[in-house]
Design an enzyme around this catalytic site. Structure first.
Site, mmCIF file in Angstrom:
data_model
loop_
_atom_site.group_PDB
_atom_site.id
_atom_site.type_symbol
_atom_site.label_atom_id
_atom_site.label_comp_id
_atom_site.label_asym_id
_atom_site.label_seq_id
_atom_site.Cartn_x
_atom_site.Cartn_y
_atom_site.Cartn_z
ATOM 1 N N SER A 50 0.273 24.330 55.369
ATOM 2 C CA SER A 50 0.401 23.457 56.550
ATOM 3 C C SER A 50 -0.741 22.442 56.543
ATOM 4 O O SER A 50 -1.717 22.590 55.786
ATOM 5 C CB SER A 50 0.335 24.293 57.827
ATOM 6 O OG SER A 50 -0.981 24.814 57.988
ATOM 7 N N ASP A 82 4.238 22.411 54.419
ATOM 8 C CA ASP A 82 4.963 22.907 55.598
ATOM 9 C C ASP A 82 4.714 21.958 56.779
ATOM 10 O O ASP A 82 3.562 21.645 57.098
ATOM 11 C CB ASP A 82 4.430 24.316 55.915
ATOM 12 C CG ASP A 82 5.262 25.044 56.955
ATOM 13 O OD1 ASP A 82 6.463 24.751 57.072
ATOM 14 O OD2 ASP A 82 4.700 25.927 57.640
ATOM 15 N N ASP A 104 8.797 16.689 58.847
ATOM 16 C CA ASP A 104 9.343 17.218 60.090
ATOM 17 C C ASP A 104 9.415 16.106 61.135
ATOM 18 O O ASP A 104 8.470 15.858 61.873
ATOM 19 C CB ASP A 104 8.475 18.381 60.585
ATOM 20 C CG ASP A 104 9.037 18.996 61.860
ATOM 21 O OD1 ASP A 104 10.049 18.482 62.369
ATOM 22 O OD2 ASP A 104 8.457 19.985 62.328
ATOM 23 N N GLY A 181 5.612 31.707 65.857
ATOM 24 C CA GLY A 181 4.668 32.586 66.536
ATOM 25 C C GLY A 181 5.191 34.000 66.720
ATOM 26 O O GLY A 181 6.237 34.371 66.178
ATOM 27 N N HIS A 211 13.133 28.365 59.876
ATOM 28 C CA HIS A 211 11.724 28.518 60.276
ATOM 29 C C HIS A 211 11.626 29.610 61.335
ATOM 30 O O HIS A 211 12.626 30.071 61.871
ATOM 31 C CB HIS A 211 11.208 27.197 60.870
ATOM 32 C CG HIS A 211 10.910 26.161 59.842
ATOM 33 N ND1 HIS A 211 9.636 25.693 59.609
ATOM 34 C CD2 HIS A 211 11.717 25.518 58.968
ATOM 35 C CE1 HIS A 211 9.679 24.791 58.642
ATOM 36 N NE2 HIS A 211 10.933 24.659 58.236
ATOM 37 N N GLY A 212 10.389 29.979 61.641
ATOM 38 C CA GLY A 212 10.168 30.921 62.746
ATOM 39 C C GLY A 212 10.828 32.265 62.505
ATOM 40 O O GLY A 212 11.398 32.852 63.419
ATOM 41 N N SER A 214 9.555 35.286 61.421
ATOM 42 C CA SER A 214 8.809 36.549 61.399
ATOM 43 C C SER A 214 9.509 37.573 62.281
ATOM 44 O O SER A 214 10.140 37.226 63.281
ATOM 45 C CB SER A 214 7.372 36.327 61.891
ATOM 46 O OG SER A 214 6.579 35.825 60.835
ATOM 47 N N ILE A 255 7.976 32.524 56.692
ATOM 48 C CA ILE A 255 7.279 33.650 57.325
ATOM 49 C C ILE A 255 5.775 33.423 57.274
ATOM 50 O O ILE A 255 5.198 33.274 56.196
ATOM 51 C CB ILE A 255 7.640 34.977 56.606
ATOM 52 C CG1 ILE A 255 9.158 35.231 56.699
ATOM 53 C CG2 ILE A 255 6.857 36.149 57.207
ATOM 54 C CD1 ILE A 255 9.657 36.376 55.844
ATOM 55 N N ASP A 256 5.162 33.366 58.419
ATOM 56 C CA ASP A 256 3.711 33.235 58.504
ATOM 57 C C ASP A 256 3.135 34.269 59.469
ATOM 58 O O ASP A 256 2.234 35.040 59.116
ATOM 59 C CB ASP A 256 3.347 31.816 58.976
ATOM 60 C CG ASP A 256 1.853 31.581 58.988
ATOM 61 O OD1 ASP A 256 1.107 32.397 58.413
ATOM 62 O OD2 ASP A 256 1.404 30.575 59.576
HETATM 63 P P1 13P Z 1 6.726 32.416 61.982
HETATM 64 O O1 13P Z 1 5.740 31.987 63.007
HETATM 65 O O2 13P Z 1 7.907 33.109 62.625
HETATM 66 O O3 13P Z 1 6.126 33.249 60.915
HETATM 67 O O4 13P Z 1 7.325 31.097 61.295
HETATM 68 C C1 13P Z 1 6.608 30.448 60.272
HETATM 69 C C2 13P Z 1 7.144 29.102 59.952
HETATM 70 O O5 13P Z 1 8.223 28.706 60.344
HETATM 71 C C3 13P Z 1 6.293 28.240 59.119
HETATM 72 O O6 13P Z 1 6.846 26.969 58.965
HETATM 73 O O1 G3H Z 2 4.864 26.759 61.430
HETATM 74 C C1 G3H Z 2 3.661 26.735 61.283
HETATM 75 C C2 G3H Z 2 2.983 27.722 60.417
HETATM 76 O O2 G3H Z 2 2.996 29.003 61.004
HETATM 77 C C3 G3H Z 2 1.599 27.240 60.075
HETATM 78 O O3 G3H Z 2 0.743 27.340 61.151
HETATM 79 O O4 G3H Z 2 -0.218 25.071 61.487
HETATM 80 O O5 G3H Z 2 -1.412 27.136 62.296
HETATM 81 O O6 G3H Z 2 -1.271 26.629 59.846
HETATM 82 P P1 G3H Z 2 -0.623 26.468 61.184
HETATM 83 ZN ZN ZN Z 3 7.932 26.266 60.663
#
Ligand code: 13P
Ligand code: G3H
Ligand code: ZN
Length: 309
Positions: A50, A82, A104, A181, A211-212, A214, A255-256
């Protein structure tokens, strides 16, 4: 093996009914945990950076760490930006060795999103780099949205063909109910598979990105809460929903948060149980192990990309 783009990975994933994991990287331990897991499962991989990660760790450090991972694993790995939000950021990553970027423009009006995305695509394709665009906006759990407002955030299937055709993007991120998140759903988790189905009919064979994604494992939430953290009500996307998405047109699953959670829970527990510890290797080592474990789990049980390298 040098870095690859996502073109071949996505083609095979679409045909095979599985998805590639795109994991966010910020430091050496995270890169090692993820790539060791992929090596153990012989899985293709997307490592994504990111703007915040780039600011934190420095572009060159991250690229060199990923190069080290390539050398150690000999796996097909794509290095992806990202949530790029400007042409300049995307260009800087393309010039600096990334093989894939996301632009994006999802917060922009449709025509402006097309204009910005196309500008990135033109530059990226000239340099052998692939581009992910986004249509629709992911909701945030903090938003007190009623159903019609919520509906307005989902990707509109009527827009996808025109967006893909006019921009030339290589993959498309869509909004079907996930959010970023660890607090994704107030009530029961629900994803709009009907929208995904409709989009895939409009774009046959075209790779979709989620995305998103997790799942926010409750065992880690409990550890965080037990050892001084504060995450009541944290909730993610159930794994069976992700598996279903992976069997459909979704070829890339981001997944982050789960990696952050695994790392943080492990470090909190370690520090609580070892108050005298002061060597960072003592807690970063177990944190790296936790990342390896959770990524292996994702590859085998959620993404289905084990033995697809
Ligand atoms: P999570 O916050 O669900 O892990 O999503 C991560 C993401 O979409 C990064 O671009
Ligand atoms: O979607 C965003 C990712 O979870 C990256 O998060 O911008 O805090 O590095 P960040
Ligand atoms: Zn994302």
């Amino acid at each position: 093996m040098p870095l690859v783009t996502t073109t071949e990975m996505f083609k095979k994933a679409y045909e095979g009914g599985y998805a590639i994991g795109a994991f966010n990287v910020n430091n050496m331990e995270i890169i090692q945990g993820i790539t060791e897991a992929a090596k153990a499962e012989n899985a293709p991989l997307i490592l994504q950076v990111s703007a915040g990660a780039r600011k934190y760790a420095n572009h060159t450090y991250l690229v060199k760490l990923v190069e080290a991972a390539l050398e150690e694993t000999d796996l097909p790995i794509a290095l992806h930006l990202d949530h790029g939000d400007t042409f300049e950021l995307c260009k800087s990553c393309i010039d600096g060795g990334f093989t894939s970027v996301m632009i994006d423009g999802s917060h922009l009006p449709f025509e402006e999103n097309i204009k910005l995305t196309k500008q990135v695509v033109d530059y990226a394709h000239d340099h052998g780099v692939v581009v992910e665009g986004e249509l629709g906006r992911l909701a945030g759990i903090e938003d007190a949205v009623n159903v019609s407002e919520e509906d307005a955030r989902f990707t509109d299937p009527d827009e996808v063909e025109e967006f893909v055709e006019r921009t030339g993007v290589d993959s498309l991120a869509i909004a079907i109910g996930t959010s970023h998140g660890a607090f994704k759903f107030k009530g029961e988790p629900k994803l709009r598979f009907d929208i995904l189905e409709e989009i895939s009919k409009r774009l046959p064979g075209f790779p979709i990105v989620l995305h998103g994604a997790s799942s926010v494992p409750q065992e880690y939430v409990e550890i965080v809460n037990k050892y001084g953290g504060d995450m009541p009500g944290a909730k993610g996307v159930p794994e069976d929903m992700l598996r279903k998405a992976a069997s459909m047109a979704v070829c890339k699953i981001n997944i982050d948060s789960d990696l952050r959670l695994a790392m943080t829970a492990t470090i909190r527990k370690f520090m609580a149980e070892n108050p005298g510890a002061f060597d960072p290797r003592q807690y970063l080592g177990p944190a790296r192990d936790a990342i390896r474990t959770i990524v292996r789990h994702k590859i085998v049980n959620v993404l289905g990309c084990n033995n697809k390298a």
